[in-house]
Design a protein around this motif. Structure first.
Motif, mmCIF file in Angstrom:
data_model
loop_
_atom_site.group_PDB
_atom_site.id
_atom_site.type_symbol
_atom_site.label_atom_id
_atom_site.label_comp_id
_atom_site.label_asym_id
_atom_site.label_seq_id
_atom_site.Cartn_x
_atom_site.Cartn_y
_atom_site.Cartn_z
ATOM 1 N N GLN A 2 0.769 -1.306 -0.005
ATOM 2 C CA GLN A 2 0.018 -0.067 0.010
ATOM 3 C C GLN A 2 0.863 1.277 -0.078
ATOM 4 O OE1 GLN A 2 -2.598 -0.102 3.281
ATOM 5 N NE2 GLN A 2 -4.447 0.790 2.106
ATOM 6 N N ARG A 3 0.482 2.125 -0.646
ATOM 7 C CA ARG A 3 0.995 3.520 -0.775
ATOM 8 C C ARG A 3 0.817 4.156 0.516
ATOM 9 N NH1 ARG A 3 3.239 6.112 -5.309
ATOM 10 N NH2 ARG A 3 2.730 4.704 -6.996
ATOM 11 N N ILE A 4 2.289 4.806 0.969
ATOM 12 C CA ILE A 4 2.213 5.826 2.417
ATOM 13 C C ILE A 4 1.448 6.824 2.130
ATOM 14 C CG2 ILE A 4 3.624 6.720 4.169
ATOM 15 C CD1 ILE A 4 5.460 3.951 3.592
ATOM 16 N N LYS A 5 0.754 7.197 2.754
ATOM 17 C CA LYS A 5 -0.082 8.544 2.529
ATOM 18 C C LYS A 5 0.322 9.540 3.597
ATOM 19 C CE LYS A 5 -5.107 9.866 2.023
ATOM 20 N NZ LYS A 5 -6.148 9.003 1.994
ATOM 21 N N LEU A 6 0.876 10.721 3.012
ATOM 22 C CA LEU A 6 1.345 11.770 3.755
ATOM 23 C C LEU A 6 0.707 12.999 3.281
ATOM 24 C CD1 LEU A 6 5.237 11.169 2.840
ATOM 25 C CD2 LEU A 6 3.905 10.362 4.741
ATOM 26 N N ALA A 7 0.105 13.571 4.840
ATOM 27 C CA ALA A 7 -0.982 14.849 4.454
ATOM 28 C C ALA A 7 -0.026 15.960 4.817
ATOM 29 C CB ALA A 7 -2.009 14.639 5.437
ATOM 30 N N VAL A 8 0.190 16.880 4.061
ATOM 31 C CA VAL A 8 0.976 18.034 4.250
ATOM 32 C C VAL A 8 0.074 19.352 4.480
ATOM 33 C CG1 VAL A 8 2.891 19.548 3.471
ATOM 34 C CG2 VAL A 8 2.591 17.181 2.679
ATOM 35 N N LEU A 9 0.030 19.821 5.880
ATOM 36 C CA LEU A 9 -0.872 20.712 6.298
ATOM 37 C C LEU A 9 -0.179 22.027 6.866
ATOM 38 C CD1 LEU A 9 -3.062 18.221 8.271
ATOM 39 C CD2 LEU A 9 -3.593 19.413 6.011
ATOM 40 N N GLY A 80 -9.807 13.045 2.126
ATOM 41 C CA GLY A 80 -9.185 11.867 2.636
ATOM 42 C C GLY A 80 -8.029 12.097 3.717
ATOM 43 N N LEU A 81 -8.128 12.903 4.762
ATOM 44 C CA LEU A 81 -6.993 13.074 5.604
ATOM 45 C C LEU A 81 -7.151 12.073 6.827
ATOM 46 C CD1 LEU A 81 -6.629 16.904 5.459
ATOM 47 C CD2 LEU A 81 -5.699 15.054 3.984
ATOM 48 N N ARG A 82 -8.199 11.541 7.190
ATOM 49 C CA ARG A 82 -8.233 10.908 8.305
ATOM 50 C C ARG A 82 -7.496 9.640 8.449
ATOM 51 N NH1 ARG A 82 -12.262 7.723 10.415
ATOM 52 N NH2 ARG A 82 -13.323 7.573 8.239
ATOM 53 N N ASN A 83 -7.329 9.063 7.258
ATOM 54 C CA ASN A 83 -6.697 7.673 7.352
ATOM 55 C C ASN A 83 -5.058 8.044 6.725
ATOM 56 O OD1 ASN A 83 -7.018 8.222 4.613
ATOM 57 N ND2 ASN A 83 -7.838 6.111 4.149
ATOM 58 N N ALA A 84 -4.673 9.040 6.968
ATOM 59 C CA ALA A 84 -3.196 9.211 6.478
ATOM 60 C C ALA A 84 -2.081 8.626 7.514
ATOM 61 C CB ALA A 84 -3.053 10.841 6.562
ATOM 62 N N THR A 85 -1.163 8.087 6.834
ATOM 63 C CA THR A 85 -0.112 7.472 7.724
ATOM 64 C C THR A 85 0.591 8.394 8.510
ATOM 65 O OG1 THR A 85 0.233 6.235 5.566
ATOM 66 C CG2 THR A 85 1.807 6.022 7.430
ATOM 67 N N ALA A 86 0.729 9.522 7.916
ATOM 68 C CA ALA A 86 1.482 10.438 8.932
ATOM 69 C C ALA A 86 1.061 11.991 8.450
ATOM 70 C CB ALA A 86 3.048 10.506 8.708
ATOM 71 N N TYR A 87 1.169 12.913 9.321
ATOM 72 C CA TYR A 87 0.708 14.205 8.999
ATOM 73 C C TYR A 87 1.953 15.092 9.094
ATOM 74 C CZ TYR A 87 -3.890 12.662 9.719
ATOM 75 O OH TYR A 87 -5.073 11.963 9.756
#
Ligand code: GDP
Ligand code: MG
Length: 181
Positions: A2-9, A80-87
């Motif tokens: 699975q891709r690692i989802k990174l949210a940049v905020l 779709g930020l709620r299931n990010a791997t990291a913020y």
């Protein structure tokens, strides 16, 4: 895998898009083009001798909203930020206000999911402007490391300084997580 989802905020103008573009495309634009809608980058990168399939989400301006509504808000708006791997929480070292902004975002993330092992990573961008510092590095470092217990780094997207290191440090943190699914 699975891709690692990174949210940049972070607040508008702190350099979120610049950091991502510097990392993914090795480019920097001095012109400020506000991010109007969510932009997703899907780079495959080798970090720490390991191949990662990343999904980096560049978020547009997220206005302040009541704590506890991140869940509804993000799902509603489809970020779709709620299931990010990291913020990755970015502030601009010349702007105290931009640090207050990520404090607020962090509160909202904490309220919206069980943070047990969701890494937050705090990034102070625009290190090249350190003569115009608006908040001391020591103040941020002690707050972030002691109380938030998360990673912290200063970087400059403009100078391509500590951009790769930022992702190296972040991936080290992520590799320690037991996802449990
Ligand atoms: P965003 O709104 O957080 O995505 O911010 P942008 O990436 O669009 O950058 C906002 C402005 O800050 C642009 O004019 C960039 O050129 C500038 N900028 C971004 N990173 C840096 C940096 O490290 N140093 C300096 N001096 N300017 C930067
Ligand atoms: Mg942007």
């Amino acid at each position: 895998q699975q891709r690692i989802k990174l949210a940049v905020l972070g607040a508008p103008g702190v350099g979120k898009s610049s950091i991502i573009r510097q990392f993914v495309n090795q480019e920097f634009n001095t012109e400020y083009i506000p991010t109007e809608k969510k932009h997703v980058y899907l780079p495959s990168v080798i970090i720490n001798d390991h191949l990662y399939e990343l999904k980096i989400i560049d978020c547009p301006y997220i206005p302040y909203f009541p704590v506890n509504s991140l869940y509804e808000w993000t799902d509603f708006r489809g970020y779709g930020l709620r299931n990010a791997t990291a913020y990755i929480l970015v502030y601009d070292i010349t702007s105290e206000e931009s640090f207050q902004y990520i404090k607020n975002i962090r509160d909202q993330i904490l309220e919206s999911r069980d943070m047990h092992d969701i890494p937050l990573f705090v990034v102070g961008n625009k290190h090249d402007l350190s003569e115009e510092r608006g908040i001391s590095r020591r103040e941020v470092a002690s707050m972030v490391k002691k109380h938030w217990k998360c990673g912290y780094i200063e970087c400059s997207a403009k100078c391509n300084w500590h951009i790769v290191l930022l992702f190296k440090e972040l991936m080290k943190t992520i590799d320690h997580i037991d996802y449990g699914h």
